[in-house]
Design an enzyme around this catalytic site. Structure first.
Site, short mmCIF file in Angstrom:
data_model
loop_
_atom_site.label_atom_id
_atom_site.label_comp_id
_atom_site.label_asym_id
_atom_site.label_seq_id
_atom_site.Cartn_x
_atom_site.Cartn_y
_atom_site.Cartn_z
N ASP A 197 0.84 -1.20 0.00
CA ASP A 197 0.00 0.00 0.00
C ASP A 197 0.87 1.24 0.00
O ASP A 197 0.58 2.23 -0.67
CB ASP A 197 -0.90 0.04 1.24
CG ASP A 197 -2.03 -0.96 1.13
OD1 ASP A 197 -2.11 -1.64 0.08
OD2 ASP A 197 -2.82 -1.06 2.08
N ALA A 198 1.96 1.19 0.79
CA ALA A 198 2.81 2.37 0.94
C ALA A 198 3.45 2.72 -0.40
O ALA A 198 3.50 3.88 -0.80
CB ALA A 198 3.87 2.11 2.00
N TYR A 256 2.38 1.86 -3.35
CA TYR A 256 1.31 2.30 -4.24
C TYR A 256 1.00 3.78 -4.00
O TYR A 256 0.92 4.57 -4.93
CB TYR A 256 0.08 1.44 -3.98
CG TYR A 256 -1.10 1.74 -4.89
CD1 TYR A 256 -1.23 1.09 -6.11
CD2 TYR A 256 -2.07 2.66 -4.52
CE1 TYR A 256 -2.30 1.35 -6.94
CE2 TYR A 256 -3.14 2.94 -5.34
CZ TYR A 256 -3.26 2.28 -6.55
OH TYR A 256 -4.32 2.54 -7.37
N ASP A 257 0.86 4.13 -2.71
CA ASP A 257 0.57 5.52 -2.37
C ASP A 257 1.67 6.45 -2.87
O ASP A 257 1.40 7.55 -3.34
CB ASP A 257 0.40 5.70 -0.86
CG ASP A 257 -0.92 5.11 -0.37
OD1 ASP A 257 -1.76 4.78 -1.23
OD2 ASP A 257 -1.10 4.98 0.85
N GLU A 286 -14.24 6.80 12.36
CA GLU A 286 -14.51 5.37 12.24
C GLU A 286 -13.20 4.66 11.87
O GLU A 286 -12.48 5.16 11.01
CB GLU A 286 -15.54 5.10 11.14
CG GLU A 286 -16.84 5.84 11.33
CD GLU A 286 -17.79 5.69 10.13
OE1 GLU A 286 -17.47 4.93 9.19
OE2 GLU A 286 -18.83 6.35 10.14
N LYS A 315 -10.81 2.69 9.78
CA LYS A 315 -10.85 2.37 8.36
C LYS A 315 -10.67 0.87 8.24
O LYS A 315 -9.60 0.33 8.54
CB LYS A 315 -9.74 3.11 7.59
CG LYS A 315 -9.88 2.95 6.09
CD LYS A 315 -8.91 3.85 5.37
CE LYS A 315 -9.25 4.03 3.91
NZ LYS A 315 -9.24 2.78 3.14
N GLU A 344 -18.41 -2.45 4.83
CA GLU A 344 -17.21 -3.19 4.47
C GLU A 344 -17.41 -4.67 4.77
O GLU A 344 -17.92 -5.03 5.81
CB GLU A 344 -16.05 -2.64 5.32
CG GLU A 344 -14.70 -2.91 4.77
CD GLU A 344 -14.26 -1.89 3.71
OE1 GLU A 344 -15.09 -1.05 3.27
OE2 GLU A 344 -13.08 -1.94 3.34
N LYS A 346 -15.21 11.88 9.19
CA LYS A 346 -16.32 12.36 8.37
C LYS A 346 -17.01 13.54 9.06
O LYS A 346 -17.27 13.47 10.26
CB LYS A 346 -17.36 11.24 8.17
CG LYS A 346 -16.79 9.97 7.56
CD LYS A 346 -17.83 8.85 7.50
CE LYS A 346 -17.23 7.62 6.83
NZ LYS A 346 -18.13 6.45 6.85
S1 IVH Z 1 -16.84 5.73 3.80
C1 IVH Z 1 -17.13 8.57 0.48
N1 IVH Z 1 -16.12 4.49 5.98
O1 IVH Z 1 -12.28 2.89 2.33
C2 IVH Z 1 -16.97 7.70 1.64
N2 IVH Z 1 -15.09 3.85 3.93
O2 IVH Z 1 -11.08 4.80 0.42
C3 IVH Z 1 -16.24 6.45 1.33
N3 IVH Z 1 -13.49 2.02 4.15
O3 IVH Z 1 -14.16 2.05 -0.49
C4 IVH Z 1 -16.61 5.33 2.12
N4 IVH Z 1 -13.72 1.76 6.32
O4 IVH Z 1 -13.68 0.22 1.25
C5 IVH Z 1 -15.94 4.60 4.65
N5 IVH Z 1 -15.58 3.46 8.00
C6 IVH Z 1 -15.41 3.57 6.67
C7 IVH Z 1 -14.54 2.75 5.95
C8 IVH Z 1 -14.39 2.92 4.58
C9 IVH Z 1 -13.12 1.32 5.23
C10 IVH Z 1 -12.97 1.78 2.80
C11 IVH Z 1 -14.03 1.45 1.80
C12 IVH Z 1 -13.93 2.53 0.77
C13 IVH Z 1 -12.53 3.00 0.95
C14 IVH Z 1 -12.41 4.44 0.53
#
Ligand code: IVH
Length: 686
Positions: free
Chosen positions: A33-34, A36-37, A116, A118, A181, A297
């Site tokens: 991932d790193a 890639y980023d 939240e 991730k 997810e 968010k």
């Molecule tokens: S919100 C526009 N909430 O991250 C909002 N995404 O980079 C996008 N993901 O495709 C989604 N945990 O696979 C959201 N608590 C979370 C998340 C989350 C993991 C992943 C998801 C998304 C990607 C976006």
């Protein structure tokens, strides 16, 4: 210049597309991932500097991952966007400042954010019509995903919660779109890879790939055998009055019966977000699933609408990424490291890379079978990973990046340290050095004895232990206590960084000798663990110490006595008794006692001052380390938990305590300072 940039841009795009294909379609990553980023950031910067070279189909402009062949395609009514990454407090501040600017808020007005974890799985959408699941799909490229309804129906939840619901509980809107997810918990991932290993099939690199591979099966019955979990984080109710906050959506999702992450948190202002982010940076390793960041968010939905979205990311959310725990690097050398029990562990020496906030130059390959199964070769580009505090491991090689110059590692038949024969017994996984006097084993035993969780001899690490053994100063633990200060001070040790020899010197000698003095009154459980008795890890040492109370009683325990100890089975009892019966070992223990070791007796936990109580430690304690404070509470029958809830009985607030203390205040949980806590411990000791 522009020509060079054009070439580099083409090259970057090609590499990113290839990586996307491997990741999304083949569920088998070729870049960390790193890495890639990094490529993505470089491409973004180049496209910004050369706008003429930007194209619509650049990977910077679209959400990666097209729907794979073999699945029906589904268009998402609302695009499933991706998240902009931020990697530092400064970038979080920039994000917060932009939110303020776009919403026309004064800089000192705190914005409410929902944080939240991730989740490291794959995003899916579930469509409910009149409360019944009608269709489920993967994110795909954000606009079009793959229809996987039957597969999704087999997906469970988190903990005791339900997963993908066939029907919503309670009142349901005409149409509801739920997003979340699909993930595989760490424990299930490991079990799955164990099965694959037994079947000699290729393993999944990480839980995320395993989850994706398990969900994207053409036959739902295969998915049903995989213990996947669904966690909901987004709800859309087109055409009906919406919610006013994101938090309210999460509550609605929970009320319908979905698993919503209990670690989600509502924060007022960016300062609170940062504190929570720092707390989660540690706590995340103890969670049952992988998380590589924190999604932040904007809570207000009206604010979200006003902020809107750029081509790929919403402006109302950002993903804070923790330092990567996975990296790609090259194996420069493989060698066998000899441990304190004589076990030879193949270790890959790799080109140093940053991993989890530290520079890593070694990664374990565990044992010969693992090495062969993964087919890791010298010169390979490999994926290495660290989870929490353990030593990084080589996850897998990336065969696509082989040049042909890679070489296989030949397991040595002689110990690289003492030259004795190396054997692998029938039915054993490991190779062992047969040299009874092998110095490597002694160095390993000394560092084990001195480590923080054992006798805690601060300053006595591998370099010092190696010098003690090489100079013939120490043959067993007891020698440590007899060595004169002058010998320590004059001893030459290899500097870790440069490898050049330096004298240990006065200050370091003092530190070690003071720690040795303190270790004389360490608890029995620490001593039993530090002695390195086969089968006796930290937990067993603690049980034994509690059971027998004193060293004398432990040493005179019969095999039957040992069998009476909770969690000690016949094999462990036999190993312990054999260890005690070995005259060499008895001599070492006797000499330790002669040197002045008086291990502190342990009290039975039942009826202690903290019996049945749940305690949360927060902030820095001055007089005790966290581990010590935890041990003290446990010795008195209490339990230490990582987070504050209504079930918490006591919060110990140290220096710079953050959100936990705040939460305790909110919930009205009793809070004490360190002094008060120490007093309570004092009273608890009989
Ligand atoms: S919100 C526009 N909430 O991250 C909002 N995404 O980079 C996008 N993901 O495709 C989604 N945990 O696979 C959201 N608590 C979370 C998340 C989350 C993991 C992943 C998801 C998304 C990607 C976006």
């Amino acid at each position: 210049m522009a020509e060079g940039a054009a070439k580099r841009i083409d090259d970057l795009r090609a590499r990113i597309r290839e990586a996307d294909r491997a990741y999304y379609l083949l569920d088998s990553p070729v870049l960390s991932d790193a890495e890639y980023d990094r490529l993505m950031r470089e491409l973004l910067a180049l496209e910004e500097a050369h706008p003429a070279l930007a194209t619509k189909d650049s990977p910077t402009r679209r959400v990666s991952g097209e729907a794979a062949e073999g699945f029906t395609k589904v268009a998402h009514r609302e695009p499933m966007l991706s998240l902009a990454n931020v990697v530092s407090d400064g970038e979080l501040d920039e994000f917060d400042a932009r939110v303020h600017r776009l919403l026309d808020l004064p800089p000192d007005a705190p914005v409410e954010y929902v944080c939240e974890p991730k989740l490291d799985g794959l995003a899916v959408e579930l469509v409910y019509l009149e409360g019944a699941l009608a269709e489920g799909s993967t994110r795909g490229d954000g606009a079009v995903g793959e229809e996987v309804t039957a597969n999704l129906r087999t997906v469970g939840g988190l903990g005791a919660n339900a997963g993908v619901l066939a029907r919503l509980r309670g009142r349901s809107p005409a149409r509801l779109e739920v997003r979340g997810e699909v993930l595989l918990q760490k424990e299930h991932f490991e079990a799955m890879n164990r099965v694959l290993a037994r079947q000699e099939k290729p393993l999944f690199a990480n839980p995320r790939n395993a989850a994706a591979g398990s969900l994207r099966q053409l036959d739902w019955r295969v998915t049903a055998t995989r213990p996947l979990s669904f966690v909901a984080y987004e709800a859309l109710r087109p055409g009906e009055p919406g919610w006013t906050t994101h938090w309210a959506k999460l509550e609605a999702l929970a009320a319908w019966g979905f698993a919503v992450n209990p670690e989600n948190r509502l924060c007022r202002g960016m300062a609170e977000v940062k504190r929570w982010k720092d707390e989660m940076a540690e706590r995340r390793f103890a969670l049952p699933y992988d998380t590589d960041g924190l999604v932040v968010k904007v809570n207000g939905l009206d604010e979200q609408r006003r902020l809107g979205a750029a081509s790929k990311f919403p402006r109302w959310a950002a993903a804070f990424k923790y330092p990567p725990q996975e990296e790609t690097t090259r194996v420069e050398r493989i060698w066998a490291s000899v441990g304190r029990t004589g076990v030879l562990t193949p270790v890959a020496e790799v080109t140093p890379v940053r991993l989890g906030g530290a520079t890593v130059s070694r990664a374990t390959l565990h044992n010969e079978d693992e090495l062969r199964r993964k087919d890791v070769r010298i010169g390979d580009v490999v994926l290495i990973r660290r989870a929490g505090e353990v030593i990084p491991e080589v996850v897998k090689p990336i065969p696509e990046r082989r040049t042909g110059a890679e070489r296989e590692f030949v397991f040595p038949s002689r110990c690289p340290v003492c030259g004795a024969r190396v054997v692998r017994e029938e039915g054993e996984k490991v190779h062992r050095c047969t040299g009874a006097a092998c110095p490597a084993q002694l160095v390993g035993r000394l560092t084990h004895f001195a480590q923080r969780r054992a006798l805690d001899v601060d300053g006595l690490g591998e370099a010092v232990a190696a010098a003690l053994v090489a100079n013939g100063h120490v043959h067993d633990f007891a020698d440590l206590y007899a060595l004169p200060a002058a010998t320590w001070e004059e001893m030459e040790i290899a500097e870790t960084k440069t490898g050049s020899a330096v004298k240990l010197g006065v200050p370091r000698t003092r530190r070690i000798r003071e720690a040795l003095e303190r270790s004389k009154v360490a608890t029995l459980r620490r001593l039993l663990f530090g002695l390195g008795i086969p089968q006796v890890g930290e937990a067993t040492a603690a049980t034994l110490a509690r059971h027998f109370g004193t060293l004398e009683r432990f040493l005179s325990a019969s095999e039957d006595d040992l069998l009476g100890v909770r969690d000690v089975g016949p094999e462990t009892a036999g190993e312990i008794r054999a260890w005690i019966d070995e005259p060499q070992n008895r001599r070492v223990v006797d000499r330790l006692v002669e040197a002045g070791l008086r291990p502190a007796a342990e009290q039975a936990p039942r009826g202690g001052a903290f019996a049945g109580k749940t305690v949360v430690l927060t902030g820095g304690l001055v007089k005790l380390s966290r581990d010590e404070a935890k041990a003290e509470v446990e010795r008195r029958g209490g339990k230490v938990s990582g987070s504050v809830s209504r079930k918490t009985d006591l919060v110990v607030e140290g220096e710079d305590a953050g959100s936990k203390a705040e939460k305790a205040r909110e919930l009205g949980v009793k809070i004490v300072g360190e002094e008060e806590f120490l007093r309570m411990l004092g009273e608890g000791a009989p």
